[in-house]
Design an enzyme around this catalytic site. Sequence first.
Site, PDB file in Angstrom:
ATOM      1  N   HIS A  29       0.825  -1.206   0.000  1.00  0.00           N
ATOM      2  CA  HIS A  29       0.000   0.000   0.000  1.00  0.00           C
ATOM      3  C   HIS A  29       0.861   1.259   0.000  1.00  0.00           C
ATOM      4  O   HIS A  29       0.658   2.174  -0.811  1.00  0.00           O
ATOM      5  CB  HIS A  29      -0.918  -0.009   1.228  1.00  0.00           C
ATOM      6  CG  HIS A  29      -1.746   1.223   1.361  1.00  0.00           C
ATOM      7  ND1 HIS A  29      -3.030   1.326   0.873  1.00  0.00           N
ATOM      8  CD2 HIS A  29      -1.479   2.441   1.926  1.00  0.00           C
ATOM      9  CE1 HIS A  29      -3.509   2.521   1.110  1.00  0.00           C
ATOM     10  NE2 HIS A  29      -2.597   3.224   1.762  1.00  0.00           N
ATOM     11  N   GLU A  30       1.829   1.318   0.908  1.00  0.00           N
ATOM     12  CA  GLU A  30       2.661   2.518   0.999  1.00  0.00           C
ATOM     13  C   GLU A  30       3.512   2.711  -0.247  1.00  0.00           C
ATOM     14  O   GLU A  30       3.802   3.844  -0.648  1.00  0.00           O
ATOM     15  CB  GLU A  30       3.540   2.463   2.253  1.00  0.00           C
ATOM     16  CG  GLU A  30       2.771   2.454   3.567  1.00  0.00           C
ATOM     17  CD  GLU A  30       1.827   3.636   3.714  1.00  0.00           C
ATOM     18  OE1 GLU A  30       2.086   4.694   3.100  1.00  0.00           O
ATOM     19  OE2 GLU A  30       0.817   3.502   4.430  1.00  0.00           O
ATOM     20  N   HIS A  85       1.745   4.807  -2.728  1.00  0.00           N
ATOM     21  CA  HIS A  85       1.946   6.244  -2.512  1.00  0.00           C
ATOM     22  C   HIS A  85       3.323   6.673  -3.020  1.00  0.00           C
ATOM     23  O   HIS A  85       3.471   7.693  -3.703  1.00  0.00           O
ATOM     24  CB  HIS A  85       1.834   6.573  -1.031  1.00  0.00           C
ATOM     25  CG  HIS A  85       0.454   6.478  -0.476  1.00  0.00           C
ATOM     26  ND1 HIS A  85      -0.602   7.222  -0.972  1.00  0.00           N
ATOM     27  CD2 HIS A  85      -0.061   5.737   0.531  1.00  0.00           C
ATOM     28  CE1 HIS A  85      -1.701   6.937  -0.295  1.00  0.00           C
ATOM     29  NE2 HIS A  85      -1.400   6.036   0.620  1.00  0.00           N
ATOM     30  N   HIS A 112       3.615   6.693  -6.736  1.00  0.00           N
ATOM     31  CA  HIS A 112       2.838   7.836  -7.227  1.00  0.00           C
ATOM     32  C   HIS A 112       3.682   9.103  -7.113  1.00  0.00           C
ATOM     33  O   HIS A 112       3.796   9.898  -8.062  1.00  0.00           O
ATOM     34  CB  HIS A 112       1.559   7.953  -6.403  1.00  0.00           C
ATOM     35  CG  HIS A 112       0.564   8.912  -6.960  1.00  0.00           C
ATOM     36  ND1 HIS A 112      -0.705   9.056  -6.449  1.00  0.00           N
ATOM     37  CD2 HIS A 112       0.630   9.800  -7.990  1.00  0.00           C
ATOM     38  CE1 HIS A 112      -1.367   9.973  -7.143  1.00  0.00           C
ATOM     39  NE2 HIS A 112      -0.576  10.444  -8.070  1.00  0.00           N
TER      40      HIS A 112
END
Length: 431
Positions: A390-391, A394, A397
Amino acid sequence: MTATVPAREAVPAEQTWNAESVFTTTEAWQAAAEQASKDIPTIARFQGHLGESAAMLLEALRAQEALLQQVGKLYVYAHFAANVDANDQAAAGMMGQAGALFGGFLATAAYIEPETLTIGQDTLNQWMGENGDLALYRHTFDNLFRKQAHVRSAEVESLLGMATEAFSNYTNNESVLTSADMRFQPAQAADGTTAEVFQGNWETLLATADREQRRTTWESYQDGYLALQNTFASNLTGAVKRDVFFARARNYPSSLEAALFENNIPVEVYRNTIETYQRNLPIWHRYWAVLRRVLGVDKIRSYDVHAPLSPSSPVIPYEQSIEWISAGLAPLGDDYVAALRQGTLKDRWVDRAVNQGKTAGAFSSGFPGTFPFILMTYDDTIYNMSTLAHELGHSMHSYNTWRTQPLAYSDYSLFVAEVASNFHQAMVRAY
């Protein structure tokens, strides 16, 4: 016997974030902070002159960005240093300095938005048609006029900028209390062995097959907070008042609308998200019914919610998790996966160490010109692999945004970021 959580200085360097890639030493950080404190006042030279010409406005915006670049890099370093070890008083001092610099920057540059609004959209459109470099800021200007009703005079904006530093104490207080001052009793397993409970491992302990360990972990963790409940309540009250103050100062109907408006999210989207979750709670109830039968218990307790369905869980070392995450993300392309592997295995994007004083949870943070760092604890569980995936959504991105977009458009919407990161995580799970 209870295993001892190591102090920060005892953890291997390869498990820590690449601080030296931002500033080689804390002395280098201090020198840069002193230079920034001298440079920030220089942005005031444009005040009262932005409407003179497109060239003048462009020069001011570029000067503002240069200062933001300085302060942003300083803040990232201090923020990470303080969060990886809340017991580090030097890092806490740097965090205070960084907050003061950021507040000073906001206060000094506060005139730019209200003064730009007085130029008017028609003139700005004409200037952008004549000046290609200024046209880069078209979306910035459009967004500014969207916020026009909430932008105050230069004097009021300066005061609000100065207030930012003082109001940050509520967040800092919570971090220090939970990561440095709070203490938890050891959890005890059914066989009599004990495990130390701290911010970096309590969720992992709640995902074990041993119900007694889950129960004692839950009670230990909750008791730690209950011991400081009055302090937390007072701090929360202050934070709520802060949010109400800023909402009223900027003429928002509520602090909720103030929080959402910055990211251009309608209140209806927020409420619909909650309502959608509530409508689908029966799916969770069905899962918990299955879990109750699998565990063989009469009633599911709070500490049973994350219990595994199998008696044992896979052990997934960090390097293996990167291999599986990379395989799951292969559809995004070779360049994407190569950048992720370089960042996680060589450039030390991830501070994954388990150590005393480390902040709870996980987050991705950074600034254009730094790596998109991740703070988390990794202890070889599938739960941590999922968090890492998940991280990394980020961080990737951010990595691609910072490589391809100018600074003006590097601060993407939180809502968009969460959607992208959850999609990233879902791809790995599907794999």
